[in-house]
Scaffold this motif. Structure first.
Motif, PDB file in Angstrom:
ATOM      1  N   SER A 286       0.824  -1.212   0.000  1.00 18.73           N
ATOM      2  CA  SER A 286       0.000   0.000   0.000  1.00 18.73           C
ATOM      3  C   SER A 286       0.857   1.262   0.000  1.00 18.73           C
ATOM      4  N   TRP A 287       2.021   1.226   0.665  1.00 14.24           N
ATOM      5  CA  TRP A 287       2.873   2.424   0.663  1.00 14.24           C
ATOM      6  C   TRP A 287       3.486   2.676  -0.707  1.00 14.24           C
ATOM      7  N   LEU A 288       3.818   1.624  -1.419  1.00 14.22           N
ATOM      8  CA  LEU A 288       4.321   1.834  -2.778  1.00 14.22           C
ATOM      9  C   LEU A 288       3.235   2.427  -3.672  1.00 14.22           C
ATOM     10  N   MET A 289       2.014   1.929  -3.531  1.00 17.30           N
ATOM     11  CA  MET A 289       0.906   2.496  -4.295  1.00 17.30           C
ATOM     12  C   MET A 289       0.619   3.931  -3.847  1.00 17.30           C
ATOM     13  N   ALA A 290       0.783   4.187  -2.546  1.00 18.07           N
ATOM     14  CA  ALA A 290       0.526   5.533  -2.025  1.00 18.07           C
ATOM     15  C   ALA A 290       1.480   6.554  -2.631  1.00 18.07           C
ATOM     16  N   TRP A 291       2.769   6.216  -2.659  1.00 21.33           N
ATOM     17  CA  TRP A 291       3.733   7.167  -3.229  1.00 21.33           C
ATOM     18  C   TRP A 291       3.582   7.264  -4.743  1.00 21.33           C
ATOM     19  N   ARG A 292       3.157   6.199  -5.385  1.00 20.20           N
ATOM     20  CA  ARG A 292       2.895   6.265  -6.830  1.00 20.20           C
ATOM     21  C   ARG A 292       1.792   7.286  -7.118  1.00 20.20           C
ATOM     22  N   GLU A 298       2.275   7.581 -13.511  1.00 19.59           N
ATOM     23  CA  GLU A 298       1.399   6.703 -14.289  1.00 19.59           C
ATOM     24  C   GLU A 298       2.187   5.706 -15.130  1.00 19.59           C
ATOM     25  N   ARG A 299       3.438   5.993 -15.359  1.00 18.79           N
ATOM     26  CA  ARG A 299       4.303   5.088 -16.117  1.00 18.79           C
ATOM     27  C   ARG A 299       5.606   4.893 -15.360  1.00 18.79           C
ATOM     28  N   PRO A 300       6.164   3.695 -15.426  1.00 20.74           N
ATOM     29  CA  PRO A 300       5.784   2.523 -16.215  1.00 20.74           C
ATOM     30  C   PRO A 300       4.458   1.910 -15.749  1.00 20.74           C
ATOM     31  N   ALA A 350      12.168   2.886  -5.164  1.00 20.30           N
ATOM     32  CA  ALA A 350      13.185   3.802  -5.692  1.00 20.30           C
ATOM     33  C   ALA A 350      12.834   4.246  -7.109  1.00 20.30           C
ATOM     34  N   ILE A 351      12.308   3.331  -7.915  1.00 17.41           N
ATOM     35  CA  ILE A 351      11.903   3.686  -9.280  1.00 17.41           C
ATOM     36  C   ILE A 351      10.761   4.698  -9.248  1.00 17.41           C
ATOM     37  N   ILE A 352       9.781   4.451  -8.382  1.00 17.32           N
ATOM     38  CA  ILE A 352       8.641   5.372  -8.269  1.00 17.32           C
ATOM     39  C   ILE A 352       9.113   6.762  -7.870  1.00 17.32           C
TER      40      ILE A 352
END
Length: 431
Positions: A286-292, A298-300, A350-352
């Protein structure tokens, strides 16, 4: 005692611990039962008998070095367990026996303060009589809960005896023993004394336990408040749904740790499933989705399905790495899967952040301190493997690196929200 009554009793104990206004005299006349104790691995209820011959048993001294404490909440008087005393691979039952003279306590109403740090469950016998336990021993395998401060009143008939025999029947699972090199058995010596003095020690130990985990509850409340603030100030709310979910889930993890040690509503196995297998993978995902969403990345396009896959793999790895789940599962393999999953979570994060900062420029850099602070808690395991100190003991109470990081994260996020809200009002005022 059924579960409902146990919870009510524990809540009353917590209330007493909070409301007791008397300072504890650390030099109160209690007898710290350091021993040396007679110790033996194995199990036989005959070993509780006062006339049992334990001359052939090994001895264990529970005297702690000055300033020693546990590595969690700061309980004083901590010593290594039997794994560090020549029984590294032994799990199951073991017994501690000690003959205690009552000359200095004779004629008083007596009580015993149970050891506040034990791996993993125990029963207490005095002169062969079972006085109480920590854990459920009704089944073929004991069920362990958190070890809490406990007070056991001794029968009045005992107070006039010259010598009594105290015996602890301790049990630890192989799963618990595998988590460290100094586990197993009693870590802090029990204490014997007048009932009033032991009650004071009992309340003092409860205050230590409460202080050690009160930060977890405060963090839960802060995360919920932060989630509500974001819902009110950041529009549209749908864009920040994952951030709110991440805050709530992380708050539940923190609160559940305190409730586990305070309420004994969960067994040690249940908290493993709830926290390690269910909540922690959901928290990371959920935290990765939150920062996204926060960075509007929106990409990748492969990021969301990869996060979902990592979350499910991490759940499976966590479940089957638990030693008590199955004897036929290669636990080490699944533990490695869990560890590598966490590293992949960090890589995707890190990518996000990299993409988000590049897209948003200065605004993206503004959020970076919050990202680093929350990641300090989320990836505490990896930081500890780098030998970065993980806990400090200000005022004798353990405060972890994660707790400091989450407190700083909350302050930074509230500051960012206030700052951004202020910037929104400036154009309106000019208009």
């Amino acid at each position: 005692m059924d579960r409902k009554n146990l919870i009510i009793f524990t809540l009353l104990a917590l209330l007493l611990a909070f409301t007791d206004a008397h300072a504890v005299n650390h030099k109160q006349p209690t007898v710290i039962l350091n021993g040396p104790w007679k110790f033996k691995t194995g199990d036989s209820l005959q070993w509780a008998a006062p006339d049992f011959n334990d001359a052939g048993w090994e001895t264990v001294d529970l005297t702690a070095p000055p300033g020693s404490h546990d590595g969690d909440v700061g309980l004083t008087g901590y010593v290594p367990g039997w794994a560090a005393r020549g029984h590294a691979d032994y799990s199951g039952y073991a017994w501690y026996r000690l003959k205690v003279s009552l000359d200095s306590l004779k004629g008083n109403s007596l009580a015993l303060a149970g050891p506040p740090a034990v791996d993993e469950a125990y029963q207490l016998f005095v002169d062969g009589r079972l006085l109480g336990s920590a854990g459920d021993f009704s089944g073929p395998v004991p069920v362990a809960y958190s070890i809490q401060p406990r007070m056991f009143g001794l029968p009045d008939s005992i107070s006039n005896r010259k010598v009594i025999t105290i015996a602890f029947r301790v049990w630890v699972s192989a799963a618990t023993l595998s988590q460290g090199t100094d586990l197993g058995g009693i870590h802090i010596a029990p204490e014997l004394g007048k009932k009033s003095d032991i009650e004071a020690r009992y309340k003092f130990r409860w205050r230590q336990t409460i202080k050690g985990y009160i930060v977890e509850v405060a963090e839960f409340a802060t995360f919920i408040l932060l989630a509500v603030t974001i819902a009110l100030l950041r529009k549209p709310v749908k864009q920040h749904t994952w951030f709110i979910i991440a805050l709530v889930l992380l708050g539940l993890v923190r609160a559940n740790q305190a409730f586990y040690y305070w309420l004994q509503a969960e067994t040690s196995h249940q908290i493993d499933i709830i926290t390690l297998v269910i909540l922690m993978p959901l928290v990371l995902g959920s935290w990765l989705m939150a920062w996204r969403d926060w960075y509007r990345v929106e990409r990748p396009v492969w990021i969301p399905p990869v996060i979902l896959a990592l979350t499910l793999v991490y759940m499976c790895g966590q479940l089957f790495s638990l030693p008590w789940v199955s004897d036929t599962v290669p636990h080490a393999v699944f533990q490695a899967i869990s560890n590598y999953s966490r590293l992949l979570f960090a890589l995707v994060l890190a990518i996000i952040i990299g993409v988000g900062v590049r897209q948003q420029g200065k605004q993206g850099w503004l959020y970076l301190p919050a990202v680093l602070l929350i990641s300090t808690g989320l990836f505490a395991q990896e930081l500890s493997e780098l030998h970065i100190q993980g806990i400090w003991f200000p005022f004798g109470v353990g405060v972890s690196r994660t707790q400091y990081a989450y407190a700083a994260f909350s302050a930074v996020m509230f500051g960012l929200l206030v700052y951004q809200q202020g910037r929104k009002k400036i154009p309106q005022e000019r208009h």
